[in-house]
Design an enzyme around this catalytic site. Structure first.
Site, PDB file in Angstrom:
ATOM      1  N   ASP A 213       0.874  -1.164   0.000  1.00 53.82           N
ATOM      2  CA  ASP A 213       0.000   0.000   0.000  1.00 53.82           C
ATOM      3  C   ASP A 213       0.920   1.226   0.000  1.00 53.82           C
ATOM      4  O   ASP A 213       2.096   1.124   0.377  1.00 53.82           O
ATOM      5  CB  ASP A 213      -0.876  -0.030   1.260  1.00 53.82           C
TER       6      ASP A 213
ATOM      7  N   ASP B 244      -1.352  -0.764   6.250  1.00 58.65           N
ATOM      8  CA  ASP B 244      -1.543  -0.266   7.612  1.00 58.65           C
ATOM      9  C   ASP B 244      -2.941   0.265   7.878  1.00 58.65           C
ATOM     10  O   ASP B 244      -3.277   0.605   9.006  1.00 58.65           O
ATOM     11  CB  ASP B 244      -0.537   0.855   7.904  1.00 58.65           C
TER      12      ASP B 244
ATOM     13  N   ASP C 227      -6.914  -1.438   3.706  1.00 56.06           N
ATOM     14  CA  ASP C 227      -6.014  -2.524   3.302  1.00 56.06           C
ATOM     15  C   ASP C 227      -6.471  -3.880   3.828  1.00 56.06           C
ATOM     16  O   ASP C 227      -5.955  -4.913   3.401  1.00 56.06           O
ATOM     17  CB  ASP C 227      -4.593  -2.260   3.821  1.00 56.06           C
TER      18      ASP C 227
END
Length: 634
Positions: free
Chosen positions: A328, A522, A526
């Site tokens: 990400d 995080d 996600d």
């Protein structure tokens, strides 16, 4: 598992002490019967799940670690019953009792690591607000979120969470959507714009029409994706199970052949049975049962020392086989919040940072925070008549002079010409930065650029992962321009931008077709991808949902720890393979001797007692080898 372990230990500990040290003690006249009493509940109650697992494997014409445990311990138990009933002094009740307790301990420790995984769903469900202010028939009502109907008009005030998905009908504001989209900067909202449930309104008051409620909201769809991914995620076959699938049938075959062979040459039933049981006992998987859990326990402890938490043995066993690492962007490769990166002074007589910070010092906007963070050491002016112009910027008076700080729209609104500096502004915007201009009534006096900067460890980690032969990919909900700029800085070749949470999970499943895939993230957005990946790696600074959904947690938020996690997985698996070798070495060496291969020529036979001793020696070697893992450097 905790209850099973401690209850089993109550029976196993005295059985071990009695069986190992007091078998010939005159005070223990009935020790055989007492050992039988201690072994029975462990063998048939505490190990019942192993019997079920072994039975299911048998029905599938396979064998696993449970098959091996049940085979070895069951043989020792039933042969010991035979010995007690035939008044033989020796028995092997403690063997199976201790082994089953050790296996339960390993599974209890793993259950501790995994117990929080299911709580990710609960945390997601709590993100949505419990109530909302709804307008019906011209009056305001505080309603529970379940009472909101499609078409209701809802008022959202600064700092409140948006209850459901819908479209703005009146008012302007900026909304923090990072938890859903990954966009690090607040998004301006005005009439006609879409808003997402559970995101946070930052500045203005607005009204919106509820359109998607209940299970149809974006948050509800994320919850469903995480649930589905956790259910569908294929269980990874353990290394010990793979060994057992070949070893168990071989041992059974050798034991059967041994029994039939000695019976056929006229050695008698008791002798034939003793040799067959010796084969099964020497193959009893004490060492094989310890090979994986001891290495996993020591490896997990070493990882924790470095701030790398593996939630289960399967994660530690699998990480070294990864082929793809998917990152990400926001909060993972970048710091996750706006940072003032560039100050272009167009008027040397003015400290534009101090002027900008003096205007923004009462603002809660994230871009204002970036400016104020940079100006912490500065002495600020007193500002007057400060007005926040939603979606544009801010204006105010400092020492009798009017200043304007904002985007192109604010400059145009106040008749300030910035055409002379368009090239510089465009250059900064092409780097994925948000650009604001500081001006007074005479014209622009400075340009400030704000961006979500890359983490210090990101470039080195990406380079090391690529050098290790892994494919590095970035998936983000942020815009393509920003994503491409970050990818170029870090040397990432494959980028997917403007990706919604549900599409992240789909992309992960597509990438998995090319090899084992890890997702590093995080945020809440996600979590479906973390759950879908073969290995989900969550940063310790991330949301509780991400941490609980992931399989590995990096507590120091250092991306170099991904490389260390892969190295740790590799050396742990090497230990497991070495342990398997020593466990099987004793077994393979002992099985033919137990079967009586030396009996005809030397008259020497590896009886069950000596077989049990050999088995204990193999366990010691396996545990010692695992403990050496503690001294490895990552």
């Amino acid at each position: 598992m905790r209850r099973l372990f401690f209850l089993s230990l109550i029976f196993a500990f005295p059985a071990l002490i009695l069986g190992m040290f007091f078998m010939d003690h005159p005070l223990f006249v009935f020790q055989n019967y007492f050992l039988w009493f201690l072994a029975t509940p462990v063998q048939f109650y505490f190990a019942k799940e192993m019997y079920v697992s072994a039975y299911k494997a048998l029905m599938n014409r396979s064998a696993n670690m449970d098959s091996l445990v049940i085979l070895g311990t069951g043989s020792a138990y039933f042969y010991s019953v035979f010995l007690v009933l035939t008044h033989n002094h020796h028995n092997y009740f403690e063997t199976g009792t201790v082994l089953i307790t050790v296996v339960i301990l390993g599974r209890y420790l793993e259950a501790i690591a995994k117990k929080r995984t299911g709580q990710a769903i609960e945390k997601l469900m709590k993100l949505s607000p419990n109530s909302a202010t709804v307008i019906r028939a011209g009056r305001e009502y505080a309603l529970g979120i379940d009472d909101i109907a499609a078409g209701d008009i809802i008022i959202v005030k600064p700092g409140e969470k948006i209850p459901v998905d819908g479209t703005v009908t009146e008012g302007n504001s900026s909304v923090d959507e990072s938890m859903i989209t990954g966009e690090s900067k607040p998004v301006s909202k005005r009439s006609g714009d879409q808003v997402i449930g559970a995101t946070i309104n930052q500045s203005g008051v607005f009204r919106f029409r509820a359109e998607r409620i209940g299970k149809d909201t974006v948050l509800s769809r994320i919850i469903k994706l995480v649930e589905d991914a956790q259910i569908k995620k294929a269980p990874i076959q353990r290394y010990a199970d793979k060994i057992s699938s070949h070893f168990v049938p071989s041992v059974i075959l050798i034991a059967a052949v041994t029994f039939i062979a000695w019976l056929s040459v006229g050695s008698g039933f008791n002798f034939a049975l003793m040799t067959a049981v010796s084969v099964l006992v020497v193959a009893c998987p004490c060492a094989l049962g310890l090979a994986t859990p001891t290495a996993i326990m020591v490896g997990s402890g070493l990882g924790a020392k470095y701030g790398i938490l593996f939630k289960g043995g399967d994660s530690l066993e699998t990480t070294h086989r990864l082929k793809n690492i998917v990152f990400d962007k926001t909060g993972t490769l970048t710091v996750g919040h706006p940072v003032l990166t560039d100050i272009v002074n167009l008027n040397d007589s003015v400290n534009i940072l101090v002027i900008a910070a003096s205007l923004e010092k009462y603002s809660e906007h994230s871009l204002a925070k970036a400016i104020l963070d940079r100006a912490q050491a500065e002495i600020l002016y007193t500002s007057k008549d400060v007005i926040a112009v939603s979606g544009h910027g801010i204006t105010g008076e400092i020492e009798g002079k009017q200043y304007f700080l904002g985007n192109r729209a604010l400059m145009k609104l106040n008749g300030i010409d910035i055409s002379e500096h368009q090239n510089k502004i465009a250059e900064l915007e092409n780097e994925g930065k948000t650009v604001v201009t500081l001006a007074d009534k005479s014209g622009p006096i400075g340009i400030l650029a704000i961006a979500d900067d890359v983490k210090e460890s990101a470039a080195g980690a990406v380079k090391d992962l690529k050098n290790a032969g892994l494919k590095v990919i970035m998936i983000t909900g942020d815009n393509k321009k920003t994503a491409d700029h970050i990818a170029e800085l870090l040397g990432i070749d494959e980028v997917y931008a403007n990706t919604l949470p549900e599409n992240k999970a789909k992309l992960i499943n597509e990438i998995r077709l090319t090899g084992l895939t890890a997702m590093v993230g995080d945020g809440i957005n996600d979590s479906p991808a973390l759950a879908s990946a073969d290995i989900g790696i969550a940063l310790g600074s991330g949301t509780d949902v991400a941490i609980e959904t992931g399989d590995v947690v990096l507590m120091k938020n250092d991306l170099n720890d991904i490389v260390r996690a892969i190295k740790l997985s590799r050396i742990t698996m090497n230990k497991i393979r070495m342990n398997m070798f020593w466990a099987l070495f004793y077994n393979v060496l002992g099985i033919p001797v137990a079967a009586g291969i030396l009996y005809a020529s030397t008259g020497w036979l590896l009886n069950p007692m000596l077989a049990g001793t050999a088995m204990a020696l193999s366990s010691v070697s396996v545990v010692t080898n695992s403990l050496l893992l503690r001294y490895k450097k990552l």
